[in-house]
Enzyme design. Structure first.
Site, PDB file in Angstrom:
ATOM      1  N   CYS A 161      13.284  -2.985 -34.874  1.00 11.55           N
ATOM      2  CA  CYS A 161      12.574  -3.364 -36.109  1.00 11.55           C
ATOM      3  C   CYS A 161      12.906  -4.807 -36.509  1.00 11.55           C
ATOM      4  O   CYS A 161      14.051  -5.121 -36.826  1.00 11.55           O
ATOM      5  CB  CYS A 161      12.980  -2.371 -37.208  1.00 11.55           C
ATOM      6  SG  CYS A 161      12.550  -2.866 -38.879  1.00 11.55           S
ATOM      7  N   CYS A 199      14.293  -5.219 -40.019  1.00 11.98           N
ATOM      8  CA  CYS A 199      15.660  -4.676 -40.052  1.00 11.98           C
ATOM      9  C   CYS A 199      16.650  -5.720 -39.533  1.00 11.98           C
ATOM     10  O   CYS A 199      17.760  -5.861 -40.057  1.00 11.98           O
ATOM     11  CB  CYS A 199      15.763  -3.411 -39.208  1.00 11.98           C
ATOM     12  SG  CYS A 199      14.685  -2.069 -39.759  1.00 11.98           S
TER      13      CYS A 199
END
Length: 102
Positions: free
Chosen positions: A31, A34
Site C-alpha cells: 500500500c 501506508c
C-alpha cells in the site's frame, strides 16, 4: 520503542485490556499511502510514552480487519479503556494523529 505488531492472538491483551490509549494502524506492505504513513507511525512509537502504537498487517490478519470493518488502508483506530473512540482513514499528519490520541 518500535510499533507493536498485533495478531488475533495478542489483540485482546495488547489493545482491549490496555490501561493506556492504543493507536492501531491497519496497513499492508504493498500500500503506497501506508508506506507514506510508516515514518510517522514509527516516529510516534519512539516518542509517545503515554500510549501504545500498534500495527496490523491486513494481509496477515484478515480476521482483525474484518472485525473492525477495515475496507480501506491505511486505517487508524484509537482505543481507550477497551473501547473504540476514534477512526481515521487515509494518511494523516503527526499532529492529527496525536490529537486523536488525546
Amino acid at each position: 520503542m518500535a510499533a507493536l505488531h498485533l495478531t488475533k492472538e495478542n489483540f485482546e491483551a495488547e489493545v482491549i485490556q490496555s490501561e493506556v490509549p492504543v493507536l492501531v494502524d491497519f496497513w499492508a506492505p504493498w500500500c503506497g499511502p501506508c508506506k507514506m504513513l510508516l515514518p510517522v507511525i514509527e516516529g510516534l512509537a519512539e516518542e509517545v510514552a503515554d500510549a501504545k502504537i500498534c500495527k496490523v498487517n491486513v494481509d496477515d490478519e484478515p480476521e482483525l480487519a474484518a472485525r473492525f470493518r477495515v475496507m480501506t488502508i491505511p486505517t487508524l483506530l484509537v482505543f481507550k479503556n477497551g473501547e473504540l473512540t476514534a477512526t481515521s482513514v487515509g494518511v494523516k499528519s503527526k499532529a492529527a494523529i496525536l490529537e486523536m490520541l488525546k
